[in-house]
Design an enzyme around this catalytic site. Structure first.
Site, PDB file in Angstrom:
ATOM      1  N   GLU A 172     107.556  26.466  -7.513  1.00 21.00           N
ATOM      2  CA  GLU A 172     106.165  26.061  -7.269  1.00 21.00           C
ATOM      3  C   GLU A 172     105.279  27.296  -7.317  1.00 21.00           C
ATOM      4  O   GLU A 172     104.985  27.907  -6.291  1.00 21.00           O
ATOM      5  CB  GLU A 172     106.059  25.329  -5.929  1.00 21.00           C
ATOM      6  CG  GLU A 172     106.803  24.013  -5.955  1.00 21.00           C
ATOM      7  CD  GLU A 172     106.640  23.192  -4.694  1.00 21.00           C
ATOM      8  OE1 GLU A 172     105.638  23.367  -3.992  1.00 21.00           O
ATOM      9  OE2 GLU A 172     107.549  22.384  -4.415  1.00 21.00           O
ATOM     10  N   HIS A 371     112.114   7.585   1.599  1.00 19.99           N
ATOM     11  CA  HIS A 371     111.922   9.035   1.645  1.00 19.99           C
ATOM     12  C   HIS A 371     113.033   9.673   2.462  1.00 19.99           C
ATOM     13  O   HIS A 371     113.298   9.262   3.594  1.00 19.99           O
ATOM     14  CB  HIS A 371     110.559   9.371   2.280  1.00 19.99           C
ATOM     15  CG  HIS A 371     110.222  10.823   2.189  1.00 19.99           C
ATOM     16  ND1 HIS A 371     109.673  11.537   3.235  1.00 19.99           N
ATOM     17  CD2 HIS A 371     110.359  11.712   1.172  1.00 19.99           C
ATOM     18  CE1 HIS A 371     109.482  12.794   2.854  1.00 19.99           C
ATOM     19  NE2 HIS A 371     109.883  12.919   1.612  1.00 19.99           N
ATOM     20  N   HIS A 372     113.702  10.651   1.863  1.00 20.49           N
ATOM     21  CA  HIS A 372     114.720  11.443   2.558  1.00 20.49           C
ATOM     22  C   HIS A 372     114.318  12.906   2.519  1.00 20.49           C
ATOM     23  O   HIS A 372     114.685  13.621   1.579  1.00 20.49           O
ATOM     24  CB  HIS A 372     116.089  11.297   1.883  1.00 20.49           C
ATOM     25  CG  HIS A 372     116.750   9.974   2.113  1.00 20.49           C
ATOM     26  ND1 HIS A 372     117.813   9.537   1.355  1.00 20.49           N
ATOM     27  CD2 HIS A 372     116.514   9.007   3.030  1.00 20.49           C
ATOM     28  CE1 HIS A 372     118.202   8.347   1.795  1.00 20.49           C
ATOM     29  NE2 HIS A 372     117.430   7.998   2.804  1.00 20.49           N
ATOM     30  N   GLU A 373     113.527  13.352   3.466  1.00 28.03           N
ATOM     31  CA  GLU A 373     113.271  14.795   3.578  1.00 28.03           C
ATOM     32  C   GLU A 373     114.478  15.383   4.310  1.00 28.03           C
ATOM     33  O   GLU A 373     114.847  14.904   5.381  1.00 28.03           O
ATOM     34  CB  GLU A 373     111.981  15.064   4.347  1.00 28.03           C
ATOM     35  CG  GLU A 373     111.698  16.532   4.647  1.00 28.03           C
ATOM     36  CD  GLU A 373     111.684  17.411   3.401  1.00 28.03           C
ATOM     37  OE1 GLU A 373     110.868  17.190   2.512  1.00 28.03           O
ATOM     38  OE2 GLU A 373     112.536  18.340   3.323  1.00 28.03           O
ATOM     39  N   GLU A 442     111.613  19.696  -4.527  1.00 24.99           N
ATOM     40  CA  GLU A 442     112.282  20.984  -4.318  1.00 24.99           C
ATOM     41  C   GLU A 442     113.674  20.971  -4.947  1.00 24.99           C
ATOM     42  O   GLU A 442     114.692  21.197  -4.291  1.00 24.99           O
ATOM     43  CB  GLU A 442     112.362  21.347  -2.818  1.00 24.99           C
ATOM     44  CG  GLU A 442     111.013  21.548  -2.156  1.00 24.99           C
ATOM     45  CD  GLU A 442     110.405  20.234  -1.650  1.00 24.99           C
ATOM     46  OE1 GLU A 442     111.183  19.312  -1.352  1.00 24.99           O
ATOM     47  OE2 GLU A 442     109.171  20.126  -1.575  1.00 24.99           O
ATOM     48  N   GLU A 466      99.688  18.631  -4.409  1.00 24.26           N
ATOM     49  CA  GLU A 466      99.666  18.865  -2.960  1.00 24.26           C
ATOM     50  C   GLU A 466      99.145  20.268  -2.613  1.00 24.26           C
ATOM     51  O   GLU A 466      98.621  20.480  -1.530  1.00 24.26           O
ATOM     52  CB  GLU A 466     101.062  18.661  -2.368  1.00 24.26           C
ATOM     53  CG  GLU A 466     102.072  19.668  -2.877  1.00 24.26           C
ATOM     54  CD  GLU A 466     103.463  19.429  -2.325  1.00 24.26           C
ATOM     55  OE1 GLU A 466     103.673  18.441  -1.613  1.00 24.26           O
ATOM     56  OE2 GLU A 466     104.351  20.255  -2.602  1.00 24.26           O
TER      57      GLU A 466
HETATM   58  C1  NOJ Z   1     107.007  18.640   0.119  1.00 23.12           C
HETATM   59  C2  NOJ Z   1     106.852  17.574  -0.904  1.00 23.12           C
HETATM   60  O1  NOJ Z   1     106.564  18.102  -2.157  1.00 23.12           O
HETATM   61  C3  NOJ Z   1     105.775  16.629  -0.425  1.00 23.12           C
HETATM   62  O2  NOJ Z   1     105.490  15.676  -1.421  1.00 23.12           O
HETATM   63  C4  NOJ Z   1     106.210  15.991   0.853  1.00 23.12           C
HETATM   64  O3  NOJ Z   1     105.162  15.219   1.354  1.00 23.12           O
HETATM   65  C5  NOJ Z   1     106.605  17.043   1.891  1.00 23.12           C
HETATM   66  N1  NOJ Z   1     107.445  18.046   1.335  1.00 23.12           N
HETATM   67  C6  NOJ Z   1     107.351  16.415   3.062  1.00 23.12           C
HETATM   68  O4  NOJ Z   1     108.577  15.902   2.635  1.00 23.12           O
END
Ligand code: NOJ
Length: 660
Positions: A172, A371-373, A442, A466
């Site tokens: 990025e 969503h899986h952060e 990522e 973002e």
């Molecule tokens: C970074 C991601 O690119 C974004 O889209 C997301 O909202 C945040 N991380 C949280 O997961």
């Protein structure tokens, strides 16, 4: 038989006295000439286009912990073959792809010591070359460690190029244009413009159990670029066993910037689709509880302004249903957001009623996008992954955005390292088993795996929109989106998420979207992603006539053309829908206002079309007056050349509908 041999297009020249062997491989259209040569035990390759040198003698091979694998070689055998086939993808910038190449397979063996074997497979296409190393099973090598890849690309001249520094976290960063000799270590894709009018792009294809490719300048003129593989934490590059292969090293050769984008060389060098039933893989446009979180109107974690709170999600579902979006992404639905760690992928927050939400969505013909952060904690994720996919699937969720925020995976390993690459592959395979589509944030840099696993829909690995929400440097400069289609975009779909309509930023006032509104529309055509989120909060779309453009553009196409483009300056792209009737055009410029012409020669001869144009309005300017948009309609034909003025930082979008 003799005739057949002569069309194989490989000539072997023995200059016996010097024990030198030279092999030539030509592209099917004969414009590319690849020379492979063994001299004093070292094997090199070189490339010409139309008789003009593109690559001088460039190195091949590896350094292993177990010994050198770049010297002392003799060529044991060579084999040649050709292929001309077509295959189709379930989604893409075009559906049918031609895979047409000539191949030279070179078997090498070291003359001394352990007498190790290494094979190299070269392919020449009309639009470039690819080669990969194959490590055959052999007595004196089993498990081994690569400490360095010796591959070089000797570009001979100090060409202009565009690339991203290797140090950019998760890829990025801003792509910079620099002469080759001025590069630091950069990540591929690297895009080059030569003085004699060729456009080149170095990247890789089919990265599965290896480290990502990066390059740095070397040699006396610093115009030769050498491979640098993203290492493990201990500095080792790759752990392998014989019976394996490297990714393909690829070089696209084009005569215009647009042709770089139309090359399918990288996809052709990936394995065919392994998912038999692809009926569940559906591209689409969605909205998300997302920009509102980045604007700090909502929170990821549970609390008084929790974005994922049930009634808020239902509101988004209603909006999606009303405007024909296929899904709603909901971030911050599960436990773990307090600390951004120890995420629990089967534990929703108590105010996120997943059953009610997904039942309601179903009744409205909309899907919840999961969503899986992971916070970069791949071990935590892998330990829950099967259950997590099963859980989501039980509620009908069939698309999941994954995320790996954290500068190192598991606090240790780089995203593009073999460690990361193996993890991402595991996720795609597991998701495919559960019939789940993936949007990977990522990631490691994409390399065309979506051919093999078309459930790998899109990925980040780009400085997306973002950054216009929270970047300390103010946001993405206007030329960013005129560079990434020709650099990062060559690696595969980008989840850039254009479509912000309200540029105010109450959180960091100096930071905002640096485009006109018309350019936001155009970006949804220019930047390809089969799953594409309209980025803004839904209230910012209400009663905006420009919104029609975002809801009209499809996310998969039968054909793409690039009528005009200059890297870093402007680009016009036209895409044809699946039923081969209608076209969608996007044009964008950098910070310079400019007059452009769009020739409609891509339209069908004799057909009549209605064009609905969304262009920068009077006085539009990305800095001072970004919102004016003029919407107008006209009848157009193949013979027309349309003329427009793009505002500074501006753009335009055109919906072209075929008339009866
Ligand atoms: C970074 C991601 O690119 C974004 O889209 C997301 O909202 C945040 N991380 C949280 O997961």
């Amino acid at each position: 038989m003799k005739l057949r041999l002569s069309i194989v297009l490989v000539f072997v020249v023995f200059i016996g006295l010097q024990a030198q062997k030279t092999f030539k491989l030509y592209s099917p259209d004969k414009t590319l000439e690849l020379t492979v040569q063994e001299k004093k035990g070292e094997v090199s390759y070189a490339l010409k286009k139309d008789g003009k040198p593109l690559l001088g003698s460039s190195n091949l091979g590896f350094a292993l912990k177990e010994g050198d694998l770049s010297k002392d070689f003799k060529i044991v055998e060579t084999k040649t073959s050709s292929k001309d086939e077509s295959w189709s993808q379930p989604w893409g910038e075009e559906i049918d792809v031609r895979n047409h190449y000539n191949e030279l397979f070179v078997e090498l063996k070291q003359k001394k010591g352990e007498k190790r074997a290494l094979n190299i497979r070269f392919r020449a296409f009309d639009d470039g070359i690819g080669f990969r190393y194959e490590f055959p099973k052999q007595t004196n090598l089993d498990k081994f460690t690569i400490t360095d890849e010796k591959t070089t690309f000797d570009f001979l001249k100090d060409h202009k190029s565009w690339s991203l520094s290797y140090n950019a976290e998760f890829y990025e960063g801003l792509y910079r244009d620099r002469a080759l000799s001025k590069l630091d270590t950069i990540s591929t894709p690297l895009t080059i413009e030569t003085e004699n009018g060729f456009y080149l792009a170095v990247h890789e294809a089919n990265l599965t159990n290896f480290a990502s490719l990066n390059l740095f300048p070397t040699g006396s003129t610093k115009t030769e670029l050498k491979a640098y593989l993203t290492p493990w934490a201990n500095g080792d590059k790759v752990y392998l066993e014989t019976g394996s292969v490297s990714p393909w090293r690829t070089l696209i050769v084009a005569t215009s910037p647009g042709d770089l984008m139309l090359s399918r060389l990288m996809l052709n060098l990936n394995e065919p689709n392994r998912i038999k039933d692809t009926s569940w893989i559906k591209p689409g446009r969605y909205i998300g509880i997302w920009w509102g979180i980045h604007m700090e109107k909502y929170t990821w974690k549970q609390g008084p302004t929790h974005g994922a709170e049930t009634s808020n999600v239902l509101r988004y579902i209603d909006f999606a249903a009303k405007h024909g979006f296929s899904g709603v992404l909901v971030e911050g639905w599960n436990e773990g957001w307090e600390e951004w760690k120890d995420y629990q992928f089967t534990k929703p927050y108590s105010d996120f009623d997943i059953k009610r939400i997904t039942d309601y969505a179903k009744s409205k013909g909309v899907k919840l996008i999961g969503h899986h952060e992971t916070g970069g904690a791949t071990k935590n994720y892998e330990s829950q992954m099967e259950d997590a996919f099963t859980y989501y699937k039980s509620f009908g969720v069939d698309a999941v955005k994954t995320g790996y925020v954290g500068s190192l995976l598991d606090g240790k390993q780089k995203h593009g390292s073999q460690y990361g690459v193996r993890h991402y592959r595991k996720v795609i395979e597991s998701a495919a088993k559960h019939q789940i589509m993936i949007d990977n944030h990522e990631p490691a840099m994409p390399t065309g795996l979506q051919r093999t696993y078309p459930n790998l829909m899109t990925q980040e690995g780009v400085r997306g929109q973002e950054w216009d929400a929270w970047s300390k440097d103010g946001g993405n400069p206007p030329n960013h989106t005129t560079i990434i289609p020709f650099t990062r975009g060559l690696a595969g779909p980008m989840d850039f998420t254009p479509g912000t309509f309200d540029f105010e930023n109450p959180v960091i006032p100096g930071t905002r979207v640096w485009t006109t509104l018309a350019k936001q529309l155009a970006l949804s055509v220019v930047i390809y992603s089969p799953l594409q989120m309209a980025s803004d909060m839904i209230e910012n779309y209400e009663n905006k006539p420009e919104f029609e453009f975002l809801t009209s553009v499809p996310t998969t196409f039968s054909k793409t053309v690039v009528p005009d483009a200059e890297i870093g300056e402007y680009v016009t792209i036209a895409r044809r829908d699946l039923n081969a009737r209608d076209w969608y055009v996007g044009s964008i410029t950098n910070e310079k206002a400019r007059d452009i012409k769009i020739s409609l020669e891509f339209l069908e001869k004799g057909a009549r079309y209605k064009a609905k144009i969304f262009r920068d309005g009077p006085g539009a300017d990305y800095l001072t007056n970004p919102y004016p948009v003029v919407i107008e309609e006209k009848i157009v034909f193949k013979e027309d050349v349309l003329e427009f003025h793009l505002a500074s930082g501006g753009g335009l979008g055109i919906l072209i509908k075929k008339q009866k």
